[in-house]
Scaffold this motif. Structure first.
Motif, PDB file in Angstrom:
ATOM      1  N   ALA A   1       1.167   3.945  -3.038  1.00 47.88           N
ATOM      2  CA  ALA A   1       0.757   5.342  -2.846  1.00 47.88           C
ATOM      3  C   ALA A   1       1.929   6.294  -3.039  1.00 47.88           C
TER       4      ALA A   1
ATOM      5  N   THR B   1      -5.983   5.883  -2.162  1.00 44.19           N
ATOM      6  CA  THR B   1      -5.914   4.517  -2.653  1.00 44.19           C
ATOM      7  C   THR B   1      -7.335   4.039  -2.897  1.00 44.19           C
TER       8      THR B   1
ATOM      9  N   ALA C   1      -5.033   4.060  -7.491  1.00 42.74           N
ATOM     10  CA  ALA C   1      -5.230   5.296  -6.736  1.00 42.74           C
ATOM     11  C   ALA C   1      -5.913   6.336  -7.604  1.00 42.74           C
TER      12      ALA C   1
ATOM     13  N   VAL D   1      -1.650  -1.531  -6.808  1.00 39.08           N
ATOM     14  CA  VAL D   1      -2.384  -0.498  -6.080  1.00 39.08           C
ATOM     15  C   VAL D   1      -3.009   0.435  -7.106  1.00 39.08           C
TER      16      VAL D   1
ATOM     17  N   ASP E   1       0.830  -1.208   0.000  1.00 35.60           N
ATOM     18  CA  ASP E   1       0.000   0.000   0.000  1.00 35.60           C
ATOM     19  C   ASP E   1       0.865   1.259   0.000  1.00 35.60           C
TER      20      ASP E   1
END
Length: 170
Positions: A86, A101, A154, A152, A82
Motif C-alpha cells: 500500500a 487494497t 490496489a 499486493v 500489505d
C-alpha cells in the motif's frame, strides 16, 4: 486474552491525511514522524526509504510478534506485505487521491526466529494503469534470508476533483 480498549489507546493515530499533499509527500511525512500511532506503531512498522514506485519498510521485532513456537507470527509478515504494498502505491498518488487494497497474495519461504531483531519489506511496482497497481514485495531478515514474497493489488480512488492517477510513463 483480548487487549483492552485502554491497551490500544496507547497507540492513538496521530498521522493525518492531507488532501493537498501527494502520496509521496505524505509518505515522506510518515518517515519523518515514524510514531504515527495505530496498527503500524503497535507492530513497530515504519517506512525508511521511498521514491516513486518503491518503498522500504522496517519492522523491529519484539516478543509481542511471536507465535507459540518462538517464531515471528505469519500475520506480522502478512501485515508487512500489505503495508509495503500500500505504501508503494501511495508513492503514485496525486493530491486528494486515496487507495484501497484489493488483494494480497503471499508465500512464506523461511521461518523468522523471534530473535531476528528486524524484518524489512521492499515493495516495487510491477504493473500499473490509471486505476489499478500491482506491487511485488519481498520480506527479508537482517541476515539477508528471504522470509516471504508477496504481491499486493490496489485500486486508486479519484480525488474529490475527479483526478485520476497518472498513467504509466513508459
Amino acid at each position: 486474552m483480548t487487549l483492552s480498549r485502554a491497551a490500544w489507546d496507547q497507540y492513538p493515530v496521530t498521522f493525518r491525511m492531507d488532501p493537498a499533499a501527494s502520496g509521496l509527500e505524505l509518505l515522506e511525512r510518515w518517515m519523518a514522524a515514524p510514531n504515527s500511532g495505530g496498527f503500524p506503531e503497535r507492530l513497530g512498522i515504519c517506512p525508511v526509504e521511498a521514491r516513486e514506485g518503491y518503498v522500504r519498510i522496517i519492522c523491529d521485532i519484539d516478543d509481542g510478534h511471536a507465535n507459540f513456537i518462538d517464531l515471528v507470527h505469519g500475520g506480522v509478515t502478512a501485515a508487512l506485505i500489505d503495508m509495503a504494498g500500500a505504501a508503494t502505491v501511495m508513492t503514485l498518488l496525486a493530491p486528494g487521491q486515496t487507495l484501497l487494497t484489493s488483494d494480497i497474495a503471499m508465500r512464506l519461504l523461511n521461518a523468522a526466529p523471534i530473535e531476528c531483531q528486524r524484518l524489512e519489506a521492499v515493495g516495487t511496482v510491477s504493473w500499473r494503469d490509471h486505476r489499478k497497481v500491482i506491487v511485488e514485495v519481498v520480506v527479508t531478515a537482517l541476515s539477508g534470508v528471504v522470509i516471504a514474497q508477496g504481491s499486493v493489488g490496489a485500486s486508486i480512488r479519484p480525488g474529490a476533483d475527479g483526478s485520476a492517477a497518472g498513467a504509466s510513463k513508459s
